[in-house]
Design an enzyme around this catalytic site. Structure first.
Site, PDB file in Angstrom:
ATOM      1  N   ASP A  30     -16.086  27.663 -13.895  1.00 53.41           N
ATOM      2  CA  ASP A  30     -15.241  26.926 -14.844  1.00 53.41           C
ATOM      3  C   ASP A  30     -15.502  25.424 -14.752  1.00 53.41           C
ATOM      4  O   ASP A  30     -14.574  24.610 -14.744  1.00 53.41           O
ATOM      5  CB  ASP A  30     -13.757  27.200 -14.558  1.00 53.41           C
ATOM      6  CG  ASP A  30     -13.391  28.668 -14.648  1.00 53.41           C
ATOM      7  OD1 ASP A  30     -14.135  29.430 -15.281  1.00 53.41           O
ATOM      8  OD2 ASP A  30     -12.366  29.060 -14.057  1.00 53.41           O
ATOM      9  N   ASP A  79     -14.476  23.739 -11.131  1.00 51.33           N
ATOM     10  CA  ASP A  79     -13.641  22.807 -11.897  1.00 51.33           C
ATOM     11  C   ASP A  79     -14.183  21.380 -11.843  1.00 51.33           C
ATOM     12  O   ASP A  79     -13.430  20.421 -11.644  1.00 51.33           O
ATOM     13  CB  ASP A  79     -12.196  22.825 -11.389  1.00 51.33           C
ATOM     14  CG  ASP A  79     -11.550  24.198 -11.485  1.00 51.33           C
ATOM     15  OD1 ASP A  79     -12.063  25.030 -12.247  1.00 51.33           O
ATOM     16  OD2 ASP A  79     -10.545  24.435 -10.804  1.00 51.33           O
TER      17      ASP A  79
END
Length: 339
Positions: free
Chosen positions: A190, A169
């Site tokens: 991600d 992230d």
């Protein structure tokens, strides 16, 4: 008359100093318009005349600011969490380059609280700065957890020649229209995610899968969060390069109408043949817009991609790759920088 002459000399000297500093701080340049930049403040912890931290410089800017204020950040590593609060827009943060001006911290656990840098208001410019979350890249033995380097929450952002460094992230690109140009974004899981409406042009996406941390078999570059057919959000990667270590997917659908487009980008052999994952939208693959158009490199072979990969014409793709996707009213051309 003599006093006026001295005043004019001092003013001219000040402008020359600012010009010299501008040319030293990244490749995006202030256009020199006095009507655009109302004030310049400086961060230099080694000089008592200036602010010692980035946050203290931001704190000095008044609420409801409507004039562009430039914060020149001297080269160095700033170990702090930095937040631009709501009501403090029109800030231009200018560093010396991604290898020179670094804001780093190591918070983790939650995506909405761990960010090294958080920006809430609209109208923000960033050039020549690295934002780093050291967790998982400073200690590869730590368990994998969300550790955000930057969280972007406002409209009309231009981020030029900057870097975002983390593992899981890394860049929380959550809300608003954003333009990233010549940026480097690194991570493993991600590492570009959120619901914003963004174009990434000429950027480098660097994978660190299999190295930080070693227990991850493969990673994911994007997790886009478009949640309805009327949502204007989406990530568009134009003339970008994907490289690094380990194997990864180009993206997985964080929400039902996830939209990610790779256009004329180069993929190394790090990209897994399947390419994509429906993830949170399994059973709703028809709602997902995952597009690859005109891409090159070993990893660009689409023969083994997921069967529901979106087929799009060049005409369809160009409506997203054109800057009008994020800039119908021309806000980018009115910014006080050239890039």
């Amino acid at each position: 008359m003599k006093g006026v002459t001295i005043h004019n000399f001092c003013y001219s000297y000040f402008k020359v100093c600012l010009l010299v500093m501008s040319l030293a701080y990244g490749s995006a340049e202030w256009d020199g318009s006095s009507s655009q930049i109302a004030k310049t403040i400086i961060v230099n912890p080694n000089d008592a005349r200036y602010f010692k931290t980035v946050q203290s410089a931001i704190d000095s800017i008044p609420l409801q600011n409507q004039d562009w204020i430039r914060i020149l950040i001297s080269n160095g590593i700033y170990s702090e969490k930095v937040t631009i609060p709501r009501g403090k827009g029109y800030i231009y943060m200018q560093g010396g380059g991604i290898e020179k001006t670094i804001i780093a911290y190591g918070d983790h656990q939650l995506t909405n609280t761990s960010a090294t840098f958080t920006s809430y208001p609209s109208n923000i410019i960033i050039t020549g700065i690295t934002f780093k979350n050291k967790y998982n890249i400073a200690s590869s033995s730590s368990p994998t957890k969300p550790a955000v380097a930057a969280m972007m929450l406002g409209d009309k952002y231009a981020i030029i020649d900057s870097s975002f460094d983390g593992f899981q992230d890394t860049l929380y690109d959550d809300y608003g229209r954003h333009y990233y140009k010549r940026c480097v974004i690194s991570g493993g899981i991600d590492f570009i995610f959120g619901g914003a409406q963004s174009i990434f042009e000429g950027c480098t996406l660097k994978l660190r899968v299999g190295i930080y941390p070693p227990n991850e078999v493969y990673g994911t570059i994007t997790a886009q969060g478009r949640d309805s057919p009327t949502d204007k959000g989406g990530f568009v990667f134009k003339d970008c390069t994907v490289m690094g270590s380990g194997k990864a997917l180009l993206g997985r659908a964080w929400k039902s109408y996830s939209r990610v487009i790779f256009y004329r980008s180069m993929f190394s052999d790090n990209i897994l043949p399947i390419g994509w994952d429906a993830w949170k939208a399994k059973g709703q693959e028809g709602h997902i817009t995952f597009v690859e158009f005109g891409c090159t490199g070993v990893g660009a072979d689409t023969s083994k991609r997921v069967p529901w990969l979106t087929k799009a014409s060049e005409k369809d793709v160009l409506q997203f790759t054109n800057l009008t996707f994020i800039d119908e009213e021309g806000w980018l051309s009115r910014l006080p920088i050239k890039f």
